[in-house]
Design a protein around this motif. Structure first.
Motif, PDB file in Angstrom:
ATOM      1  N   VAL A 107       0.843  -1.202   0.000  1.00  0.00           N
ATOM      2  CA  VAL A 107       0.000   0.000   0.000  1.00  0.00           C
ATOM      3  C   VAL A 107       0.877   1.250   0.000  1.00  0.00           C
ATOM      4  N   MET A 108       1.958   1.209   0.735  1.00  0.00           N
ATOM      5  CA  MET A 108       2.896   2.332   0.746  1.00  0.00           C
ATOM      6  C   MET A 108       3.432   2.589  -0.664  1.00  0.00           C
ATOM      7  N   VAL A 109       3.889   1.551  -1.332  1.00  0.00           N
ATOM      8  CA  VAL A 109       4.452   1.700  -2.677  1.00  0.00           C
ATOM      9  C   VAL A 109       3.389   2.195  -3.655  1.00  0.00           C
ATOM     10  N   LEU A 110       2.198   1.648  -3.569  1.00  0.00           N
ATOM     11  CA  LEU A 110       1.106   2.070  -4.436  1.00  0.00           C
ATOM     12  C   LEU A 110       0.791   3.555  -4.228  1.00  0.00           C
ATOM     13  N   ALA A 111       0.748   3.986  -2.989  1.00  0.00           N
ATOM     14  CA  ALA A 111       0.468   5.394  -2.680  1.00  0.00           C
ATOM     15  C   ALA A 111       1.591   6.304  -3.191  1.00  0.00           C
ATOM     16  N   MET A 112       2.830   5.867  -3.042  1.00  0.00           N
ATOM     17  CA  MET A 112       3.952   6.670  -3.527  1.00  0.00           C
ATOM     18  C   MET A 112       3.907   6.800  -5.054  1.00  0.00           C
ATOM     19  N   ILE A 113       3.577   5.717  -5.739  1.00  0.00           N
ATOM     20  CA  ILE A 113       3.452   5.757  -7.199  1.00  0.00           C
ATOM     21  C   ILE A 113       2.347   6.725  -7.591  1.00  0.00           C
ATOM     22  N   PHE A 114       1.209   6.607  -6.904  1.00  0.00           N
ATOM     23  CA  PHE A 114       0.102   7.507  -7.201  1.00  0.00           C
ATOM     24  C   PHE A 114       0.530   8.963  -7.017  1.00  0.00           C
ATOM     25  N   GLY A 115       1.135   9.263  -5.895  1.00  0.00           N
ATOM     26  CA  GLY A 115       1.541  10.639  -5.611  1.00  0.00           C
ATOM     27  C   GLY A 115       2.532  11.178  -6.627  1.00  0.00           C
ATOM     28  N   ALA A 116       3.534  10.392  -6.935  1.00  0.00           N
ATOM     29  CA  ALA A 116       4.579  10.846  -7.857  1.00  0.00           C
ATOM     30  C   ALA A 116       4.041  11.071  -9.274  1.00  0.00           C
ATOM     31  N   HIS A 117       3.047  10.288  -9.669  1.00  0.00           N
ATOM     32  CA  HIS A 117       2.541  10.439 -11.037  1.00  0.00           C
ATOM     33  C   HIS A 117       1.790  11.759 -11.233  1.00  0.00           C
ATOM     34  N   LEU A 118       1.493  12.461 -10.149  1.00  0.00           N
ATOM     35  CA  LEU A 118       0.759  13.724 -10.240  1.00  0.00           C
ATOM     36  C   LEU A 118       1.622  14.893 -10.734  1.00  0.00           C
ATOM     37  N   LEU A 136       4.670  16.009  -1.737  1.00  0.00           N
ATOM     38  CA  LEU A 136       4.284  15.658  -0.371  1.00  0.00           C
ATOM     39  C   LEU A 136       3.942  14.176  -0.227  1.00  0.00           C
ATOM     40  N   ILE A 137       3.128  13.660  -1.123  1.00  0.00           N
ATOM     41  CA  ILE A 137       2.630  12.288  -0.977  1.00  0.00           C
ATOM     42  C   ILE A 137       3.764  11.265  -0.916  1.00  0.00           C
ATOM     43  N   PRO A 138       4.662  11.194  -1.898  1.00  0.00           N
ATOM     44  CA  PRO A 138       5.705  10.159  -1.810  1.00  0.00           C
ATOM     45  C   PRO A 138       6.586  10.276  -0.561  1.00  0.00           C
ATOM     46  N   ILE A 139       6.938  11.506  -0.203  1.00  0.00           N
ATOM     47  CA  ILE A 139       7.825  11.684   0.954  1.00  0.00           C
ATOM     48  C   ILE A 139       7.105  11.334   2.248  1.00  0.00           C
ATOM     49  N   LEU A 140       5.902  11.879   2.437  1.00  0.00           N
ATOM     50  CA  LEU A 140       5.146  11.610   3.662  1.00  0.00           C
ATOM     51  C   LEU A 140       4.770  10.136   3.778  1.00  0.00           C
ATOM     52  N   PHE A 148       4.457   2.588  10.071  1.00  0.00           N
ATOM     53  CA  PHE A 148       3.095   2.230  10.456  1.00  0.00           C
ATOM     54  C   PHE A 148       2.511   1.168   9.530  1.00  0.00           C
ATOM     55  N   PRO A 149       1.460   0.495   9.981  1.00  0.00           N
ATOM     56  CA  PRO A 149       0.829  -0.552   9.163  1.00  0.00           C
ATOM     57  C   PRO A 149       0.066   0.032   7.967  1.00  0.00           C
ATOM     58  N   PRO A 150      -0.270  -0.823   7.011  1.00  0.00           N
ATOM     59  CA  PRO A 150      -0.929  -0.355   5.781  1.00  0.00           C
ATOM     60  C   PRO A 150      -2.231   0.425   6.008  1.00  0.00           C
ATOM     61  N   TYR A 151      -3.009   0.063   7.014  1.00  0.00           N
ATOM     62  CA  TYR A 151      -4.263   0.791   7.213  1.00  0.00           C
ATOM     63  C   TYR A 151      -3.997   2.258   7.584  1.00  0.00           C
ATOM     64  N   VAL A 153      -1.426   3.976   6.421  1.00  0.00           N
ATOM     65  CA  VAL A 153      -1.051   4.578   5.136  1.00  0.00           C
ATOM     66  C   VAL A 153      -2.310   4.893   4.329  1.00  0.00           C
ATOM     67  N   ALA A 154      -3.224   3.926   4.260  1.00  0.00           N
ATOM     68  CA  ALA A 154      -4.474   4.140   3.514  1.00  0.00           C
ATOM     69  C   ALA A 154      -5.282   5.270   4.136  1.00  0.00           C
ATOM     70  N   GLY A 155      -5.361   5.316   5.449  1.00  0.00           N
ATOM     71  CA  GLY A 155      -6.081   6.400   6.119  1.00  0.00           C
ATOM     72  C   GLY A 155      -5.433   7.747   5.870  1.00  0.00           C
TER      73      GLY A 155
END
Length: 184
Positions: A107-118, A136-140, A148-151, A153-155
């Motif tokens: 979930v962390m990697v998916l979120a970082m990919i999403f953020g960076a693609h912006l 902000l998204i990839p770094i944070l 922290f656990p995936p939930y 990150v998702a939250g």
């Protein structure tokens, strides 16, 4: 139309891609719900991939509600925006590798990919919000995802996406105000 006029046209007609960011709020809500369950991590991750699949149809429906020209075929920069999104698909291969290898970090990697693609959308839509959140998204999320656990990150992504949506809505409102003042 010169390049800046085409970028402005894209920003106005597509409301700076707000429909996609609102759709991502819905999807990150679902990812959070899945990761709050007691399911095994590999099942949660598989469901997370499934959850991301309806992004386009959901964004299309939201575009109808908020009156966005989804395809904006009259502007050649629309194809560039599609290319920016398609590029993200290649990076999803990294998340697919992480899925079985380090499942608690997917979930962390998916979120970082999403953020960076912006990032390129900051240029396309002349948007400070895209520039800010793309960094902000990839770094944070890297910081949070390591600790922290995936939930969590998702939250965090859900909160970030809500803030991003509000920021974009503010930018879009500013565009509308400028158009009204100019009588466009």
């Amino acid at each position: 139309m010169n390049l800046d006029e085409k970028r402005k046209d894209s920003s106005v007609k597509q409301k700076k891609g707000l429909h996609f960011i609102l759709a991502s709020v819905v999807l990150w809500s679902a990812v959070l719900a899945v990761h709050l369950t007691g399911l095994p991590i590999l099942t949660k991750n598989l469901l997370t991939f499934f959850i991301t699949a309806p992004l386009m149809p959901l964004a299309y429906l939201i575009a109808k509600v908020i009156r966005v020209d989804f395809s904006n075929k009259s502007n050649p920069l629309t194809s560039l925006g599609v290319l920016f999104s398609a590029n993200q698909m290649l990076y999803l291969l990294i998340a697919m590798w992480v899925y079985p290898t380090v499942p608690e970090k997917m979930v962390m990697v998916l979120a970082m990919i999403f953020g960076a693609h912006l990032l390129p959308y900051g240029w396309l839509y002349q948007s400070k919000s895209y520039y800010f959140f793309s960094v902000l998204i990839p770094i944070l999320i890297l910081f949070l995802g390591i600790r922290f656990p995936p939930y969590m990150v998702a939250g965090s992504m859900l909160v970030i996406e809500i803030l991003f949506s509000l920021s974009l809505a503010y930018e879009v409102r500013g565009l509308s105000r400028i158009q009204d003042e100019r009588g466009i």
